[in-house]
Write a protein that holds these residues in place. Structure first.
Motif, PDB file in Angstrom:
ATOM      1  N   UNK A 296     -40.558 100.419 -72.114  1.00  0.00           N
ATOM      2  CA  UNK A 296     -39.852 100.362 -73.381  1.00  0.00           C
ATOM      3  C   UNK A 296     -38.917  99.179 -73.524  1.00  0.00           C
ATOM      4  N   UNK A 297     -39.134  98.124 -72.744  1.00  0.00           N
ATOM      5  CA  UNK A 297     -38.252  96.949 -72.791  1.00  0.00           C
ATOM      6  C   UNK A 297     -38.903  95.824 -73.604  1.00  0.00           C
ATOM      7  N   UNK A 298     -39.404  96.190 -74.782  1.00  0.00           N
ATOM      8  CA  UNK A 298     -40.140  95.236 -75.611  1.00  0.00           C
ATOM      9  C   UNK A 298     -39.294  94.032 -76.011  1.00  0.00           C
ATOM     10  N   UNK A 299     -37.991  94.251 -76.191  1.00  0.00           N
ATOM     11  CA  UNK A 299     -37.116  93.167 -76.629  1.00  0.00           C
ATOM     12  C   UNK A 299     -37.033  92.037 -75.602  1.00  0.00           C
ATOM     13  N   UNK A 300     -37.358  92.341 -74.341  1.00  0.00           N
ATOM     14  CA  UNK A 300     -37.261  91.338 -73.281  1.00  0.00           C
ATOM     15  C   UNK A 300     -38.565  90.573 -73.052  1.00  0.00           C
ATOM     16  N   UNK A 301     -39.631  90.994 -73.767  1.00  0.00           N
ATOM     17  CA  UNK A 301     -40.927  90.352 -73.568  1.00  0.00           C
ATOM     18  C   UNK A 301     -40.875  88.870 -73.928  1.00  0.00           C
ATOM     19  N   UNK A 302     -40.291  88.569 -75.085  1.00  0.00           N
ATOM     20  CA  UNK A 302     -40.228  87.177 -75.511  1.00  0.00           C
ATOM     21  C   UNK A 302     -39.379  86.340 -74.562  1.00  0.00           C
ATOM     22  N   UNK A 303     -38.246  86.902 -74.132  1.00  0.00           N
ATOM     23  CA  UNK A 303     -37.329  86.173 -73.262  1.00  0.00           C
ATOM     24  C   UNK A 303     -37.977  85.831 -71.925  1.00  0.00           C
ATOM     25  N   UNK A 304     -38.807  86.722 -71.419  1.00  0.00           N
ATOM     26  CA  UNK A 304     -39.402  86.517 -70.109  1.00  0.00           C
ATOM     27  C   UNK A 304     -40.407  85.353 -70.113  1.00  0.00           C
ATOM     28  N   UNK A 305     -40.926  85.020 -71.299  1.00  0.00           N
ATOM     29  CA  UNK A 305     -41.891  83.915 -71.370  1.00  0.00           C
ATOM     30  C   UNK A 305     -41.206  82.549 -71.452  1.00  0.00           C
ATOM     31  N   UNK A 306     -39.883  82.526 -71.709  1.00  0.00           N
ATOM     32  CA  UNK A 306     -39.190  81.248 -71.900  1.00  0.00           C
ATOM     33  C   UNK A 306     -38.063  81.000 -70.902  1.00  0.00           C
ATOM     34  N   UNK A 307     -37.521  82.052 -70.322  1.00  0.00           N
ATOM     35  CA  UNK A 307     -36.371  81.922 -69.423  1.00  0.00           C
ATOM     36  C   UNK A 307     -36.838  82.135 -67.978  1.00  0.00           C
ATOM     37  N   UNK A 308     -36.977  81.020 -67.247  1.00  0.00           N
ATOM     38  CA  UNK A 308     -37.518  81.086 -65.894  1.00  0.00           C
ATOM     39  C   UNK A 308     -36.615  81.892 -64.962  1.00  0.00           C
ATOM     40  N   UNK A 309     -35.306  81.702 -65.071  1.00  0.00           N
ATOM     41  CA  UNK A 309     -34.382  82.424 -64.190  1.00  0.00           C
ATOM     42  C   UNK A 309     -34.461  83.926 -64.433  1.00  0.00           C
ATOM     43  N   UNK A 310     -34.484  84.301 -65.705  1.00  0.00           N
ATOM     44  CA  UNK A 310     -34.597  85.711 -66.059  1.00  0.00           C
ATOM     45  C   UNK A 310     -35.923  86.286 -65.564  1.00  0.00           C
ATOM     46  N   UNK A 311     -36.992  85.474 -65.684  1.00  0.00           N
ATOM     47  CA  UNK A 311     -38.309  85.895 -65.253  1.00  0.00           C
ATOM     48  C   UNK A 311     -38.342  86.150 -63.742  1.00  0.00           C
ATOM     49  N   UNK A 312     -37.768  85.228 -62.991  1.00  0.00           N
ATOM     50  CA  UNK A 312     -37.750  85.374 -61.543  1.00  0.00           C
ATOM     51  C   UNK A 312     -36.981  86.627 -61.126  1.00  0.00           C
ATOM     52  N   UNK A 313     -35.890  86.915 -61.843  1.00  0.00           N
ATOM     53  CA  UNK A 313     -35.087  88.098 -61.523  1.00  0.00           C
ATOM     54  C   UNK A 313     -35.916  89.374 -61.738  1.00  0.00           C
ATOM     55  N   UNK A 314     -36.728  89.394 -62.831  1.00  0.00           N
ATOM     56  CA  UNK A 314     -37.543  90.568 -63.107  1.00  0.00           C
ATOM     57  C   UNK A 314     -38.714  90.700 -62.135  1.00  0.00           C
ATOM     58  N   UNK A 315     -39.236  89.569 -61.660  1.00  0.00           N
ATOM     59  CA  UNK A 315     -40.276  89.627 -60.628  1.00  0.00           C
ATOM     60  C   UNK A 315     -39.758  90.396 -59.406  1.00  0.00           C
ATOM     61  N   UNK A 316     -38.514  90.074 -59.019  1.00  0.00           N
ATOM     62  CA  UNK A 316     -37.915  90.741 -57.861  1.00  0.00           C
ATOM     63  C   UNK A 316     -37.646  92.215 -58.180  1.00  0.00           C
ATOM     64  N   UNK A 317     -37.171  92.487 -59.412  1.00  0.00           N
ATOM     65  CA  UNK A 317     -36.851  93.860 -59.801  1.00  0.00           C
ATOM     66  C   UNK A 317     -38.072  94.762 -59.729  1.00  0.00           C
ATOM     67  N   UNK A 318     -39.217  94.245 -60.177  1.00  0.00           N
ATOM     68  CA  UNK A 318     -40.439  95.049 -60.207  1.00  0.00           C
ATOM     69  C   UNK A 318     -41.323  94.846 -58.972  1.00  0.00           C
ATOM     70  N   UNK A 319     -40.923  93.946 -58.115  1.00  0.00           N
ATOM     71  CA  UNK A 319     -41.707  93.701 -56.913  1.00  0.00           C
ATOM     72  C   UNK A 319     -43.063  93.096 -57.203  1.00  0.00           C
ATOM     73  N   UNK A 320     -43.110  92.204 -58.158  1.00  0.00           N
ATOM     74  CA  UNK A 320     -44.376  91.580 -58.565  1.00  0.00           C
ATOM     75  C   UNK A 320     -44.513  90.220 -57.865  1.00  0.00           C
TER      76      UNK A 320
END
Length: 320
Positions: A296-320
């Motif tokens: 249900x985190x649809x609002x963060x979908x757009x941000x994850x495609x443009x913000x590399x730092x935010x993206x890397x943090x979520x990779x670690x959060x989800x273990x991807x």
């Protein structure tokens, strides 16, 4: 006895679509009446000295009387009420043989729309006669919660479909808040709609399809009255509206996000699949977007495609 929306819907089906009761009777009493068996609807009002007794359903099939009560709650007095109803029905259909009367009690059952661990499989009353001999009055029960949608269609118990939403009554709020559970419920009702249309079309009962749909929506509106999202979702599907289902919506969000990310990468001269500067590239991003949408985190979908730092943090959060 006061009427409820559940009584009204059940009686409407019996009155307008009486043959829907035949599979239910076959299920409970182990009979094998065909769908086109002759049915006589008996009146439900039985006048007694101390007042009128109103039953939910009384039918005559194959020379036998059948009495079904639809009960929304597990009432511990139901056994006494049932024997009262059954005696009223039997007295009205009593047969006289010389100076002797023959009174046959109907074959009766109770359909419980809500039930619990203490809801019995049979309602029982011991009747002690003047000579101390004991007769056991015994009525089987049928519980909605034990019937999945697949089992309902397998056994042709279409009469249970309007009440099917009650299986999820306690979880309606959670379903409304959880995209995955909401999608599962919508998928079930889309399948119910298709199967119902197929079943009744084959039987030449297309009008019943519309009538049953209305009753399904009526009970759903009542059960989901405080959860607009679920109420509208089920209502739209059963009402025949062509929806963008939740799964399709999520797929569209995912597809649009990936297309935009790829376009931006190409503008920067990056190769497709290397947009994140990671070995897994596009597949890794796709997995991350899926996880965000499912949570249900649809609002963060757009941000994850443009913000590399935010993206890397979520990779670690989800273990991807």
């Amino acid at each position: 006895m006061s009427s409820t929306i559940f009584d009204d819907v059940f009686r409407t089906m019996v009155e307008k679509m009486p043959y829907l009761a035949v599979p239910l009777i076959n299920e409970v009493f182990d009979t094998s009446y065909p769908k086109n068996v002759e049915i006589t609807q008996l009146r439900n009002e039985h006048q007694q000295e101390n007042g009128e007794v109103i039953t939910d359903c009384c039918l005559k099939i194959g020379g036998k009387l059948y009495h079904i009560e639809c009960q929304s709650m597990d009432d511990t007095t139901m056994a006494i009420r049932m024997i009262e109803y059954d005696f009223a029905i039997a007295i009205e259909n009593v047969q006289k043989e010389g100076r002797r009367y023959r009174m046959e009690l109907p074959r009766s059952c109770v359909l419980y729309l809500r039930s619990g661990s203490n809801t019995p499989d049979f309602l029982e009353v011991e009747i002690v006669l003047y000579d101390e001999s004991v007769l056991l009055y015994r009525v089987p029960t049928i519980k909605l919660e034990t019937y999945t949608k697949d089992k309902i269609f397998e056994k042709d118990l279409l009469m249970l479909l309007p009440f099917y939403i009650m299986r999820y009554e306690k979880d309606i709020h959670e379903i409304s808040e959880n995209p995955r559970l909401f999608q599962q419920l919508l998928n079930q009702y889309e399948e119910i709609r298709r199967n119902l249309e197929d079943e009744l079309s084959k039987a030449g009962k297309s009008k019943w399809y519309m009538d049953l749909n209305k009753l399904i929506i009526k009970i759903s509106d009542y059960i989901c009255q405080n959860e607009e999202k679920v109420r509208k979702g089920v209502g739209d599907i059963m009402g025949g509206k062509v929806l963008e289902l939740e799964s399709e919506r999520l797929e569209r969000i995912h597809r649009e996000a990936m297309a935009k990310a790829t376009a931006e990468a190409e503008m920067r001269g990056e190769a497709r699949g290397e947009i994140k500067g990671e070995a897994k590239g596009e597949e890794r991003l796709s997995a991350l977007i899926n996880r965000l949408i499912l949570n249900g985190r649809n609002a963060e979908v757009q941000l994850v495609t443009t913000d590399k730092e935010f993206r890397q943090r979520l990779y670690k959060e989800y273990g991807i």
